[in-house]
Design an enzyme around this catalytic site. Sequence first.
Site, short mmCIF file in Angstrom:
data_model
loop_
_atom_site.label_atom_id
_atom_site.label_comp_id
_atom_site.label_asym_id
_atom_site.label_seq_id
_atom_site.Cartn_x
_atom_site.Cartn_y
_atom_site.Cartn_z
N HIS A 55 0.84 -1.19 0.00
CA HIS A 55 0.00 0.00 0.00
C HIS A 55 0.88 1.25 0.00
O HIS A 55 2.04 1.19 0.40
CB HIS A 55 -0.86 0.08 1.27
CG HIS A 55 -1.62 -1.14 1.61
ND1 HIS A 55 -2.98 -1.25 1.40
CD2 HIS A 55 -1.24 -2.30 2.20
CE1 HIS A 55 -3.40 -2.43 1.83
NE2 HIS A 55 -2.36 -3.09 2.32
N TYR A 56 0.31 2.39 -0.41
CA TYR A 56 0.90 3.67 -0.04
C TYR A 56 -0.02 4.33 0.98
O TYR A 56 -1.22 4.07 1.03
CB TYR A 56 1.16 4.58 -1.23
CG TYR A 56 -0.02 4.99 -2.09
CD1 TYR A 56 -1.18 5.57 -1.55
CD2 TYR A 56 0.04 4.83 -3.47
CE1 TYR A 56 -2.24 5.95 -2.35
CE2 TYR A 56 -1.02 5.22 -4.28
CZ TYR A 56 -2.14 5.78 -3.72
OH TYR A 56 -3.19 6.16 -4.52
N THR A 57 0.55 5.20 1.81
CA THR A 57 -0.24 5.80 2.90
C THR A 57 -1.00 7.04 2.46
O THR A 57 -2.00 7.40 3.07
CB THR A 57 0.67 6.17 4.08
OG1 THR A 57 1.61 7.16 3.64
CG2 THR A 57 1.41 4.96 4.62
N GLU A 100 2.65 -0.97 4.51
CA GLU A 100 2.35 0.40 4.11
C GLU A 100 3.66 1.14 3.88
O GLU A 100 4.59 1.07 4.68
CB GLU A 100 1.56 1.12 5.21
CG GLU A 100 0.14 0.62 5.39
CD GLU A 100 -0.85 1.33 4.44
OE1 GLU A 100 -0.39 2.16 3.63
OE2 GLU A 100 -2.05 1.04 4.54
N HIS A 135 -2.74 -3.34 -3.32
CA HIS A 135 -4.08 -3.16 -2.78
C HIS A 135 -5.09 -3.04 -3.93
O HIS A 135 -6.22 -3.53 -3.85
CB HIS A 135 -4.12 -1.90 -1.90
CG HIS A 135 -5.30 -1.82 -1.01
ND1 HIS A 135 -5.57 -0.73 -0.21
CD2 HIS A 135 -6.32 -2.69 -0.78
CE1 HIS A 135 -6.69 -0.93 0.47
NE2 HIS A 135 -7.16 -2.10 0.14
N ASP A 143 -3.75 2.12 -4.82
CA ASP A 143 -2.40 2.00 -4.25
C ASP A 143 -1.83 0.59 -4.45
O ASP A 143 -2.60 -0.37 -4.52
CB ASP A 143 -2.40 2.37 -2.76
CG ASP A 143 -3.40 1.56 -1.93
OD1 ASP A 143 -4.56 1.42 -2.34
OD2 ASP A 143 -3.01 1.06 -0.86
#
Length: 307
Positions: free
Chosen positions: A71-73, A140, A187, A197
């Site tokens: 994921h990216y935050t 993440e 994700h 993401d």
Amino acid sequence: MLLLECFLLTPYKIYMKKTILLFGMLGLTGCAGPRYAEQSATTLIDHGDYTVDTSYPSQSQNERVRFLIFHYTAVDDNESLRLLTQGSVSAHYLVPTNHTEIRGKPVILQLVPENKRAWHAGVSSWAGRNNINDTSIGIEIVNDGFHEGPTGKQWITYHKKQTALAAALARDIIARYHIKPQNVLAHSDIAPLRKSDPGPRFPWYELAKRGVGAWPDDATLKKHLQRKHRCSSGSVALIQQALGTYGYTIPQTGTLDQETLRVISAFQMHFRPSNCTGAADKETEAIAKALVEKYCHSTGLLNDIST
């Protein structure tokens, strides 16, 4: 006389049988005692009111963890840490942009133990499984994701040191849980209608070269292109079939409806990030077929989708 002899001997015989049985039980107890004493350090677990013996593991078991999700935050380091520790979402690991070092080694933050479920995937599915939170580890990575620009989304590049650190973490997790390459996912792969993401700037190809995740072989890709131009029209039906076999949840309608377009776009962000509009072109079809051939080993399907 014979009857009297039998009557007199019977109590004696009973006594001897009881004596032999008693010594036998003592002998068994003597064997069991040292055995459990030897096991106590490794296979016996004291739970207070009872003891658990773990020395008889069943052969019918496997790892709970099947998937690794990136994921990216979409926010900075401080806000990422706050949201993932104090909010309603969580992940097992957080890879910051400005990591500290201890004894010369970069530090990754573990927010949830691997044997516990983190809330990172949400409504999700892959290869016929739902609720991917139950069977996955989530990583993440602190990255803004994208900024809206005059021409649309401007995706943010990942720092090389950051992705190298994420790759090292992922390799370790993959080795521990024997996660298959095709189960190392974005994700957006498991929730393509909701999520984007870690986005098209995430370096999947570089990670695959480091042993993290799947990637099609060039020779197989060329074979499935069949010397056709990569931007020429592909078969929507064959793309749907191939992506469904690979693991995506996608309609099998033969038409480029909105849901199919979103799933194809998610697939392209992972495997063809230079053009992820959702177009059902020949290159997308060839990549999907090459992945099925490499990782799904479905001969019957390959015969069906190779035309």
